[in-house]
Design an enzyme around this catalytic site. Sequence first.
Site, PDB file in Angstrom:
ATOM      1  N   LYS A  48       0.818  -1.212   0.000  1.00  0.00           N
ATOM      2  CA  LYS A  48       0.000   0.000   0.000  1.00  0.00           C
ATOM      3  C   LYS A  48       0.851   1.261   0.000  1.00  0.00           C
ATOM      4  O   LYS A  48       0.480   2.254  -0.615  1.00  0.00           O
ATOM      5  CB  LYS A  48      -0.939   0.012   1.210  1.00  0.00           C
ATOM      6  CG  LYS A  48      -2.143  -0.908   1.060  1.00  0.00           C
ATOM      7  CD  LYS A  48      -3.230  -0.487   2.043  1.00  0.00           C
ATOM      8  CE  LYS A  48      -4.408  -1.444   2.027  1.00  0.00           C
ATOM      9  NZ  LYS A  48      -5.383  -1.135   3.080  1.00  0.00           N
ATOM     10  N   LYS A  56      -8.221  -9.174 -10.067  1.00  0.00           N
ATOM     11  CA  LYS A  56      -9.297  -9.398  -9.090  1.00  0.00           C
ATOM     12  C   LYS A  56     -10.467  -8.476  -9.372  1.00  0.00           C
ATOM     13  O   LYS A  56     -10.274  -7.342  -9.827  1.00  0.00           O
ATOM     14  CB  LYS A  56      -8.769  -9.085  -7.675  1.00  0.00           C
ATOM     15  CG  LYS A  56      -8.366 -10.322  -6.884  1.00  0.00           C
ATOM     16  CD  LYS A  56      -7.742  -9.961  -5.567  1.00  0.00           C
ATOM     17  CE  LYS A  56      -8.729 -10.001  -4.417  1.00  0.00           C
ATOM     18  NZ  LYS A  56      -8.052  -9.871  -3.108  1.00  0.00           N
ATOM     19  N   LYS A 102     -13.679  -2.800  -6.699  1.00  0.00           N
ATOM     20  CA  LYS A 102     -14.580  -1.651  -6.650  1.00  0.00           C
ATOM     21  C   LYS A 102     -14.029  -0.477  -7.445  1.00  0.00           C
ATOM     22  O   LYS A 102     -14.769   0.407  -7.833  1.00  0.00           O
ATOM     23  CB  LYS A 102     -14.774  -1.214  -5.201  1.00  0.00           C
ATOM     24  CG  LYS A 102     -13.461  -0.734  -4.565  1.00  0.00           C
ATOM     25  CD  LYS A 102     -13.649  -0.042  -3.246  1.00  0.00           C
ATOM     26  CE  LYS A 102     -12.321   0.143  -2.543  1.00  0.00           C
ATOM     27  NZ  LYS A 102     -11.625   1.384  -2.747  1.00  0.00           N
TER      28      LYS A 102
END
Length: 333
Positions: free
Chosen positions: A115, A197, A200
């Site tokens: 991240k 994957k 969203k």
Amino acid sequence: NGEIMNRIFSGVQPTGNLHLGNYLGAIRNWARLQDQYDCIYCVVDLHAITTPQDPSELRANTREVTAGLMAAGIDPKRNIIFNQSRVSGHAELAWVFNCVARLGWLNRMTQFKEKAGKHRDNATVGLYAYPTLMAADILLYKATHVPVGEDQKQHLELTRDIAKAFNSMFETDFFPMPEPLILGAARVMSLRDGSKKMSKSDDSDYSRINMTDDADSIALKFRKARTDPEPLPESTDGLEGRTEAANLLGIYGALADETIQQVCEEFAGKPFSQFKVQLIDLAVAVLAPIGHEMKRLSEDPGYVDQVLSTGADRATQIATPILSDVKKVVGLT
Ligand code: TRP
């Protein structure tokens, strides 16, 4: 069973656009666990702000995820559903754990490395300390079992390390070691690209089935979903290198509670056009009622807020004596 208390804790980030990956990967399993365990399900808004959030979107997303949990069948009467920031013990215990966990332990966390990327110096301190807050979530309730996906296993191991270190630092057996519950969770990929994957944040809404999608959009998206020209194989061996095909069969299997091998045997040699009709029927039967209920709940934010507030009260009742014991052990009171 009688004397051993089992308590489940799990957390979900309040992100918008809950999709089929969230449902089959986590939320559906949570709904199934409520028959066997006392469950505490937490919408982790304090974790969300480790990266910048728009305040009104964060508020809306917390409600949407709560509605999604309820729509998927998690009963807020039998279980506790609440948002993390309403129970101040999470932040308090996290601070104690910040003084137990070592920099070296956090430096190993792969999720932080991913991240933070190349701009480590720019990451918030909160993003770095994310795992100690997660440990606090779990141990504030002395949870015994934690359903987690593959990506959170390392954080749960760290939670156990923190519990162990706390116990040995203070010569106590205060914290139990929480066990992972690895449930057969389907890994759902993008409907446009079987190597990514389902997400969203994908630009194309055709890449995902949202939990709020109605029957028509579910059908349209599966009809447009990428496949390949081959018919369906007789066994999973025939799915090698066919990521899009494997994804659709995996989704069907998860929705039908069948193995991919069983799905292959059922549809061996059939063209995708035929398979997709069945897939759409099944997906609509499972998902359309959930989407419908989410829509209904979105029109009743007062009810959702009340669930969160009742949940927070009930969570506080469990957390308060545990936190107060922690303070005694540490010498804070
Ligand atoms: N970190 C988890 C995730 O991103 C969410 C989470 C927060 C969690 N606290 C937790 C999961 C405690 C299990 C237990 O998915």
